[in-house]
Design an enzyme around this catalytic site. Structure first.
Site, mmCIF file in Angstrom:
data_model
loop_
_atom_site.group_PDB
_atom_site.id
_atom_site.type_symbol
_atom_site.label_atom_id
_atom_site.label_comp_id
_atom_site.label_asym_id
_atom_site.label_seq_id
_atom_site.Cartn_x
_atom_site.Cartn_y
_atom_site.Cartn_z
ATOM 1 N N SER A 185 -10.916 -2.595 -9.060
ATOM 2 C CA SER A 185 -11.158 -3.091 -10.088
ATOM 3 C C SER A 185 -12.248 -4.187 -10.386
ATOM 4 C CB SER A 185 -9.789 -3.622 -10.972
ATOM 5 O OG SER A 185 -8.838 -2.456 -11.018
ATOM 6 N N GLY A 187 -15.379 -3.536 -10.041
ATOM 7 C CA GLY A 187 -16.284 -2.684 -10.827
ATOM 8 C C GLY A 187 -17.341 -2.099 -10.188
ATOM 9 N N LYS A 188 -16.893 -1.602 -8.721
ATOM 10 C CA LYS A 188 -17.793 -0.694 -7.891
ATOM 11 C C LYS A 188 -17.967 0.629 -8.532
ATOM 12 C CE LYS A 188 -14.069 0.500 -4.760
ATOM 13 N NZ LYS A 188 -13.231 -0.238 -5.285
ATOM 14 N N THR A 189 -17.057 1.198 -9.175
ATOM 15 C CA THR A 189 -17.550 2.674 -9.715
ATOM 16 C C THR A 189 -18.496 2.386 -10.740
ATOM 17 O OG1 THR A 189 -15.002 3.310 -9.149
ATOM 18 C CG2 THR A 189 -16.619 4.562 -11.002
ATOM 19 N N GLU A 212 -10.914 9.502 -6.743
ATOM 20 C CA GLU A 212 -10.041 8.655 -7.225
ATOM 21 C C GLU A 212 -9.697 8.975 -8.478
ATOM 22 O OE1 GLU A 212 -9.022 3.815 -7.387
ATOM 23 O OE2 GLU A 212 -10.926 4.503 -7.778
ATOM 24 N N GLN A 330 -13.124 0.695 -0.136
ATOM 25 C CA GLN A 330 -12.085 -0.567 -0.381
ATOM 26 C C GLN A 330 -12.342 -1.435 0.637
ATOM 27 O OE1 GLN A 330 -10.625 -0.801 -3.236
ATOM 28 N NE2 GLN A 330 -9.128 0.652 -3.806
ATOM 29 N N GLU A 350 -9.927 -0.309 6.867
ATOM 30 C CA GLU A 350 -9.912 0.701 8.017
ATOM 31 C C GLU A 350 -11.472 0.651 8.364
ATOM 32 O OE1 GLU A 350 -8.461 3.812 5.629
ATOM 33 O OE2 GLU A 350 -6.243 3.569 6.405
#
Length: 410
Positions: A185, A187-189, A212, A330, A350
């Site tokens: 959340s 703002g990467k999208t 997603e 992420q 990861e």
């Protein structure tokens, strides 16, 4: 020409008897028709070696792997020789091309239209480019460099149309794997969709693989970015004015004309990305993936190992096709425990090989994300830290982010 099973058996047997032949393996797993042979080749390529003990253990553990009796039988056969090993690989390639060409012809017969004809021609062109031999790399690279040196054409770069960013990174280059990482959340999208829209308007082939969220949601966000109409109002269609409806209709028409490809398959794999990257070779492909940790693999392996493999596969695809792949990632929760919550490369969830595979890594940080207080205007400052850039500068660029319209400005 030898039968298909004989060709495939001979290649597998040669690898078992002469493990060093793996360095001379030019054919790809998808060229094999036998599923177990295909799985065997995938396994040794992933391992980077042919180890009989490990192969034996894999055969015991994995019931779908090549049967141990078959392995023993192939190992006992006579070695066909180094020259025949090369010839059998060429035969395998030709068989693969003929088989695929027949399938394309059958598909065209079932539905003969101008569109299916063009599809068949494009796929046949791709087939002719599939090769089982590697070119002399130095010769090819030298020719490309000499051509660049004496060419009047500008360097092949894809601009983001954000002046400060383009000044720092020079734009994206073919074959780059770019990672954009942030906490959920931040703002990467929205950031990715702003770049996609800027790039698409320049005539480049753009795709957005959303794992997603739904394709409809992605389209709504993109429309907010284009029109400046608040995202919530686009979602609540009944609140829109006639003028806003016209703006949205015109924006949808622009998206369709530019051929932006939005895909929301939740089981997207690197092979799906490869298929997209191989389309329209005359145009630069820029592919966005939202996001890395949700991508699927064809094998049931540990999640961290799977993400590392996906990351490596995406880098290989970018290198082999010349596509620019921008993958969102992420960040793990470790960043929350620090006083300074600005992300670092090590915060990638990861992360494993992601940091190493990326040509460029951008880390997004929004201070008001932690304050839980929204400005009435919905305006935030987002820091984009170019933390890694193999071919240029690093450093921080500040963006104004208007969350309600998903717009980014420098």
């Amino acid at each position: 020409m030898n039968g298909q099973n004989e060709i495939e058996s001979a290649i597998i047997a040669s690898l078992l008897k002469k493990p060093e032949l793996l360095e001379k393996l030019r054919v790809k797993p998808f060229m094999f028709q036998d599923e177990q042979f295909k799985g065997f080749v995938e396994y040794v390529l992933n391992q980077g070696k042919v180890d009989l003990n490990e192969i034996y253990l894999e055969s015991i553990k994995n019931k779908e792997f090549l049967n141990n009796d078959v392995i023993a039988k192939l190992y006992k056969t006579d070695f066909i020789g180094y020259g025949f090993f090369e010839r059998y690989q060429q035969d395998l390639l030709q068989n693969y091309q003929i088989l695929q060409a027949n399938k394309l012809a059958d598909e065209f017969k079932q539905s003969s239209t101008p569109e299916t004809f063009n599809h068949m021609v494009d796929k046949l062109k791709e087939l002719t480019n599939v090769t089982a031999k590697k070119e002399d790399g130095t010769q090819r690279y030298a020719e490309q460099l000499v051509e660049d040196l004496y060419s009047d054409a500008p360097a092949q770069r894809v601009k983001t149309k954000y002046k400060l960013m383009d000044h720092k990174i020079g734009g994206f280059e073919p074959s780059q794997l770019v990672v954009v990482a942030a906490r959920p959340s931040v703002g990467k999208t929205g950031f990715a969709l702003n770049m996609l829209w800027n790039i698409a308007q320049q005539g480049h082939e753009t795709s957005f693989f959303s794992i997603e969220t739904t394709g409809k949601n992605v389209l709504q966000r993109l429309l907010a970015t284009i029109t400046g109409i608040e995202l919530n109002r686009i979602k609540n269609v009944q609140d829109l004015t006639p003028d806003e409806l016209t703006q949205l209709t015109n924006a949808i028409d622009q998206i369709l004309k530019l051929g932006i490809n939005i895909n929301d398959d939740s089981t997207t794999t690197p092979q799906d990305i490869r298929a997209q990257a191989m389309k329209n070779a005359d145009k630069t492909q820029v592919i966005f993936i939202d996001y890395l940790q949700l991508m699927s693999t064809d094998t049931n392996i540990d999640r961290r190992v799977a993400v590392e493999k996906i990351s490596r596969d995406l880098k290989i695809i970018a290198n082999e096709t010349g596509a620019i792949i921008v993958v969102l990632s992420q960040l793990n929760r470790g960043v929350e425990s620090r006083q300074d919550k600005r992300p670092m490369l090590s915060d990638m969830k990861e992360s494993g090989g992601i940091e190493a595979d990326a040509s460029m890594a951008m880390m997004l940080y929004r201070e008001d994300y932690y304050e839980q207080e929204d400005d009435d205007s919905g305006k935030s400052t987002v820091e984009c830290n170019i933390a890694k850039n193999k071919d240029g500068e690093t450093g921080v660029i500040e963006f104004e982010f208007y969350k309600k319209t998903q717009r980014f400005f420098t």
